[in-house]
Structure formats: structure tokens, C-alpha cells
Design a protein around this motif. Structure first.
Motif, PDB file in Angstrom:
ATOM      1  N   ALA A   1       4.926 -67.225   8.010  1.00  0.00           N
ATOM      2  CA  ALA A   1       3.498 -67.103   8.283  1.00  0.00           C
ATOM      3  C   ALA A   1       2.770 -68.414   8.011  1.00  0.00           C
ATOM      4  N   VAL A   2       3.195 -69.134   6.961  1.00  0.00           N
ATOM      5  CA  VAL A   2       2.575 -70.431   6.657  1.00  0.00           C
ATOM      6  C   VAL A   2       2.833 -71.413   7.793  1.00  0.00           C
ATOM      7  N   LEU A   3       4.081 -71.468   8.275  1.00  0.00           N
ATOM      8  CA  LEU A   3       4.407 -72.375   9.376  1.00  0.00           C
ATOM      9  C   LEU A   3       3.637 -72.014  10.638  1.00  0.00           C
ATOM     10  N   ASN A   4       3.533 -70.734  10.922  1.00  0.00           N
ATOM     11  CA  ASN A   4       2.760 -70.323  12.100  1.00  0.00           C
ATOM     12  C   ASN A   4       1.292 -70.703  11.954  1.00  0.00           C
ATOM     13  N   GLY A   5       0.762 -70.580  10.743  1.00  0.00           N
ATOM     14  CA  GLY A   5      -0.616 -70.974  10.506  1.00  0.00           C
ATOM     15  C   GLY A   5      -0.825 -72.464  10.649  1.00  0.00           C
ATOM     16  N   MET A   6       0.134 -73.245  10.167  1.00  0.00           N
ATOM     17  CA  MET A   6       0.049 -74.694  10.310  1.00  0.00           C
ATOM     18  C   MET A   6       0.180 -75.099  11.775  1.00  0.00           C
ATOM     19  N   GLU A   7       1.015 -74.393  12.526  1.00  0.00           N
ATOM     20  CA  GLU A   7       1.144 -74.684  13.954  1.00  0.00           C
ATOM     21  C   GLU A   7      -0.184 -74.463  14.675  1.00  0.00           C
ATOM     22  N   ALA A   8      -0.887 -73.400  14.307  1.00  0.00           N
ATOM     23  CA  ALA A   8      -2.162 -73.098  14.951  1.00  0.00           C
ATOM     24  C   ALA A   8      -3.194 -74.187  14.688  1.00  0.00           C
ATOM     25  N   ILE A   9      -3.152 -74.773  13.488  1.00  0.00           N
ATOM     26  CA  ILE A   9      -4.109 -75.828  13.143  1.00  0.00           C
ATOM     27  C   ILE A   9      -3.725 -77.162  13.776  1.00  0.00           C
ATOM     28  N   LEU A  10      -2.448 -77.506  13.708  1.00  0.00           N
ATOM     29  CA  LEU A  10      -1.995 -78.847  14.074  1.00  0.00           C
ATOM     30  C   LEU A  10      -1.605 -78.980  15.539  1.00  0.00           C
ATOM     31  N   GLY A  11      -1.103 -77.900  16.133  1.00  0.00           N
ATOM     32  CA  GLY A  11      -0.607 -77.984  17.500  1.00  0.00           C
ATOM     33  C   GLY A  11       0.701 -78.735  17.617  1.00  0.00           C
ATOM     34  N   TRP A  12       1.434 -78.866  16.502  1.00  0.00           N
ATOM     35  CA  TRP A  12       2.704 -79.573  16.532  1.00  0.00           C
ATOM     36  C   TRP A  12       3.785 -78.708  17.178  1.00  0.00           C
ATOM     37  N   GLU A  13       4.894 -79.346  17.560  1.00  0.00           N
ATOM     38  CA  GLU A  13       5.997 -78.635  18.200  1.00  0.00           C
ATOM     39  C   GLU A  13       6.780 -77.810  17.175  1.00  0.00           C
ATOM     40  N   ARG A  14       7.150 -76.604  17.576  1.00  0.00           N
ATOM     41  CA  ARG A  14       7.960 -75.750  16.715  1.00  0.00           C
ATOM     42  C   ARG A  14       9.408 -76.250  16.657  1.00  0.00           C
ATOM     43  N   ILE A  15      10.001 -76.158  15.489  1.00  0.00           N
ATOM     44  CA  ILE A  15      11.429 -76.375  15.323  1.00  0.00           C
ATOM     45  C   ILE A  15      12.020 -75.027  14.939  1.00  0.00           C
ATOM     46  N   GLU A  16      13.004 -74.575  15.697  1.00  0.00           N
ATOM     47  CA  GLU A  16      13.569 -73.258  15.465  1.00  0.00           C
ATOM     48  C   GLU A  16      15.075 -73.336  15.231  1.00  0.00           C
TER      49      GLU A  16
ATOM     50  N   GLN B   1      -4.920 -84.762   3.797  1.00  0.00           N
ATOM     51  CA  GLN B   1      -5.161 -83.924   4.964  1.00  0.00           C
ATOM     52  C   GLN B   1      -4.149 -82.787   5.031  1.00  0.00           C
ATOM     53  N   HIS B   2      -2.890 -83.109   4.766  1.00  0.00           N
ATOM     54  CA  HIS B   2      -1.852 -82.075   4.788  1.00  0.00           C
ATOM     55  C   HIS B   2      -2.144 -80.986   3.761  1.00  0.00           C
ATOM     56  N   LEU B   3      -2.475 -81.388   2.539  1.00  0.00           N
ATOM     57  CA  LEU B   3      -2.716 -80.402   1.496  1.00  0.00           C
ATOM     58  C   LEU B   3      -3.976 -79.595   1.771  1.00  0.00           C
ATOM     59  N   ALA B   4      -4.960 -80.212   2.400  1.00  0.00           N
ATOM     60  CA  ALA B   4      -6.159 -79.465   2.806  1.00  0.00           C
ATOM     61  C   ALA B   4      -5.805 -78.413   3.858  1.00  0.00           C
TER      62      ALA B   4
END
Length: 457
Positions: free
Chosen positions: A60-75, A119-122
Motif C-alpha cells: 500500500a505504501v508503494l502504491n501510494g508513492m506511485e500515485a504521488i511520484l508517477g514513477w515506473e512500477r517494478i514488479e 522531499q522523499h521523507l515528506a
């Protein structure tokens, strides 16, 4: 490492492997700083470690960070295990016990490093606070048993988990219960690499002492200042240590390769499948040992790069040099660790002075430092003094190195400002573990749950 590579270029011989390292050489004006920092996720309601699944898990944390950052998923096998920034080069990944890691982008200066960390920690707080999740900056999980640690769904970690008990007694603790801050730095040439590796290896115990921050195990003092460093002494002797051969006259890219190819491998990746090849050295792989056992059994540069990422010496060589000796720690120390090493290694004159500081140390002395520092940190005896004395000399050199770089912040401060936590600690003669133990025996009155308040991000 955020993503295992798939470069299918075939390997011709040892010199091909040495050339992959030589390809990291770059002019000094192109030097960059890549900072990595890990942290432990915990539920604020009961101070237990977060798992992978669920509304407050790593997924859930990774999904939340993806929503904020728009970075590519690694699966891995359909499970999200990280994020990659396609523009800046940074990445977010997860360690075996759910430690949440930012592998920072290659940046020009330490002010940028601090902005990146802030920025990351925020962003982490933005995602995690509504979940009731906090993150702890410390070198080892202070209250949780190994059995309590979650297991992340990364295929390579499953292979490592099965293998570690065969080669050491503390490898699983390394994987699941430790956390680090490290910095990745560049070199101009093979000769420059050699000097930086030697200075880094010699001074790595000094950095370990300065940043020692893991004095607790399962809720009580463990007798060490950096139990994380102690763990590394009994993890896997084939792939860890202070590499005495780096101080031989013959040391260079090819000598590092000759060592690396004789280290047993963990896995070979073909497509999305990780094949367990533990016990087989890379040299044996090159000589056909896996023919008929895995698909496409001819080794590739991708296999080599993946293998390099599974070597864990105190200083690791890839196309850059990784300083690996520091415990994880609170916010300010994320910037202090790279500041220490950039100051020492990125000015030629200071690098030479750092080499003069350590060049007459014997292998026996280096080994004694490495063995003693986990327990006694800055108080470890060395020659006629203590590690604290060497740490002060190294800090002085780092300060001068950053002054000479003259990289100014928006407020016209140079990069020495990021050394402040080290300056304060050495002036008091205390490492972070000393402060933790002082609080534990004093204001915290033996209540280690207080660490989750005072040391949370």
C-alpha cells in the motif's frame, strides 16, 4: 539494488568483466553523489513491523508513492517491489524485512542530496500518516525478534534466505533486521579507484564508529554500539570483509574481478524467473557448470551485474564505489554520511592526505579495528590513542575537502554544513549509540518504546 538487470551481451573472458568496471571512469567534473538510506516501517498503534499486504502494508505504501511520484512500477511475479524514476535515475526499493529504501539519483552536490531526502521523507509521511504507519531511522530493529519480521515477495530474497544459514549464523539478521545509509561515488581512472578503495576500506571502521547506532536487540542493550557491524562479521565470509588484497600492488579492476568470479552466486535470472544456483561460482558458470540446468546457460553482462550486486564487502566496486559501513540513523545523518565521504574523496589533495593518514596501517591493525569497533565504537583503542582521535582527523580532512569544493546552497552555505551531526558527536566524544543508551538508562527509564517517538521520521 532496485531492479535486476537483463543485459544479454555475452561475456568473452575476464577482461570483458574488468572493462565493465573500467567503463565507470569519468572526468572529475562529471562526478556525482548517490545516497541510499533505509528505514523500518512500523504501525503507530502498537509499534509492530508492517507487513507486505493489507491497508497499512509495504504494498500500500508503494502504491501510494506511485500515485504521488508517477514513477515506473517494478514488479516480481506480479507483486510491486519498487519504483524507478525514469527521468532522474532514483528508485525506491524494499529490503527483505520490509526496510523501505530510497536509492537516490546521482546528484551534483550535497545540498541537492538533502533536498532529495527531505522531499522523499515528506512524501513518505504524506502517504503513511493516514495509514497509521511511521518509519524509524536506526541501524537495527530495536525491539522485534527475527520471527516477527515480515517477508517481502522478492524472488532473490527467497534464495538468499535459504542460503544464508549455510554460510554464517547472522545472515538472516543482516537481511531482515538491519538498516543502513550508504553513498555511491565516482572515480576518474583505475589508479583513482584504487586509492579511493584503499582509503575507504581503511577508514570504513572509523565511519562505522562515527555512525554506530544499533545498541539494542529485542528490547534491551545487546552489548554493542553497532550490532549491525557485528552481524556483518558472521554473515558470509565468501562475499564480505575488508578485502586485504586491495592493498596489494597488483590491485585494480582485473584483480577485483578475479575475486568476484570466485564468489558463489545466488541466482541467475532468465525472463522473470530467478534460478537458484547457490554454490556455483561465477567462474564455474563461465566454464559451463550450469549448461543444461538453466535456460540460455551462457553468462551475460546482465548476469555479471546482478552477481556484483550480491557481493557485500565493506566497500563495493561497480561502475562506482559504494561506502557500506554506516548504520541507519535519524534524518540529519542521511546527509552527514555522504558529506563525510565526499569531503574525503572528491578533492585530489585531500584524498592524498587521507591516504597518507592510513597508508602505513597494517592489515592486522585494519582487522583489529574492524573487529573492535562494533563493540566499543569511538572508544576502540588504536595505536597510542582511540578511534575517536582518528575520526577527528578524518573529519578535519572532510571539512577541508568540502570547503575546497565550494558548492553553495541558496543561503550561501558550503557543504560543510552537512557535517554538523558528526562535529557535534565527536566534540562530545559520543556516537549515536552512546546517546541512545544514555536516554535508555536515563530519561526513557528502560522503556525502549520511546525510540519510536524520538527517532521516527
Amino acid at each position: 539494488m532496485a531492479r535486476d538487470t537483463v543485459d544479454s551481451t555475452p561475456i568473452e573472458d575476464i577482461s570483458t568483466l574488468a572493462e565493465t568496471l573500467n567503463a565507470g571512469c569519468k572526468p572529475a567534473e562529471d562526478f556525482r553523489i548517490g545516497t541510499e538510506h533505509e528505514k523500518f516501517g512500523f504501525r503507530t498503534r502498537d509499534l509492530t513491523p508492517i507487513g507486505y499486504e493489507g491497508p497499512d502494508g509495504v504494498e500500500a505504501v508503494l502504491n501510494g508513492m506511485e500515485a504521488i511520484l508517477g514513477w515506473e512500477r517494478i514488479e516480481d511475479q506480479g507483486k510491486i517491489i519498487g519504483l524507478a524514476d525514469p527521468a532522474g535515475g532514483g528508485a525506491i526499493s524494499i529490503e527483505p524485512g520490509g526496510q523501505f529504501e530510497l536509492s537516490g539519483a546521482p546528484l551534483d552536490n550535497l545540498h541537492q542530496t538533502c533536498r532529495e531526502a527531505n522531499q522523499h521523507l515528506a512524501h513518505v509521511q504524506q502517504v503513511c500518516k493516514p495509514m497509521g504507519v511511521g518509519f524509524l531511522g536506526i541501524g537495527m530493529a530495536p525491539t522485534w525478534s527475527r520471527a516477527e519480521m515480515p517477508v517481502m515477495p522478492k524472488s532473490r530474497y527467497g534464495i538468499m534466505t535459504r542460503y544464508m544459514p549455510k554460510v554464517g549464523s547472522l545472515g538472516l539478521d543482516m537481511m531482515y533486521r538491519t538498516s543502513t545509509i550508504q553513498v555511491n561515488l565516482d572515480f576518474t581512472s583505475e589508479a583513482d579507484m584504487v586509492t579511493k578503495m584503499r582509503v575507504g576500506l581503511a577508514l570504513q571502521p572509523i565511519a562505522t564508529a562515527i555512525f554506530a547506532n544499533s545498541p539494542f536487540t529485542e528490547g534491551k542493550p545487546n552489548g554493542f554500539k553497532s550490532f549491525r557491524a557485528q552481524i556483518w562479521t558472521d554473515t558470509d565470509k565468501d562475499r564480505t570483509g575488508d578485502m586485504p588484497f586491495a592493498f596489494d600492488d597488483s590491485f585494480g579492476f582485473e584483480r577485483y574481478v578475479e575475486w568476484a568470479v570466485d564468489v558463489p552466486m545466488y541466482f541467475v535470472k532468465r525472463g522473470d524467473v530467478y534460478h537458484d544456483v547457490t554454490g556455483t561460482t561465477f567462474r564455474a558458470f563461465m566454464n559451463g557448470a550450469l549448461d543444461g540446468q538453466i535456460p540460455d546457460a551462457r553468462p551475460t553482462i546482465g548476469d555479471w551485474n546482478n552477481h556484483l550486486s550480491t557481493l557485500f564487502p565493506d566497500v563495493r566496486l561497480k561502475k562506482y564505489i559504494e561506502m557500506r559501513g554506516a548504520d541507519g540513523g535519524p534524518w540529519r545523518r542521511i546527509c552527514a554520511l555522504p558529506a563525510f565521504w565526499v569531503g574525503l574523496l572528491y578533492d585530489d589533495g585531500i584524498l592524498d592526505q587521507a591516504w597518507q593518514l592510513v597508508r602505513d596501517w597494517t592489515q592486522e591493525e585494519r582487522a583489529l579495528l574492524r573487529a573492535g569497533v562494533p563493540e566499543t565504537a569511538l572508544e576502540t583503542p588504536f595505536r597510542s590513542g582511540r578511534v575517536l582521535d582518528v575520526a577527528k582527523e578524518a573529519l578535519s580532512l572532510a571539512q577541508e575537502g568540502l570547503k575546497r569544493r565550494n558548492r553553495l546552497s541558496d543561503g550561501d552555505l558550503d557543504e560543510r554544513v552537512h557535517l554538523a551531526p558528526i562535529e557535534e558527536g565527536l566534540a562530545a566524544g559520543m556516537c549515536p549509540a552512546d546517546v541512545l543508551l544514555q536516554r535508555y538508562h536515563g530519561a526513557w527509564n528502560g522503556d525502549l518504546t520511546k525510540v519510536f517517538q524520538d527517532y521516527a521520521y
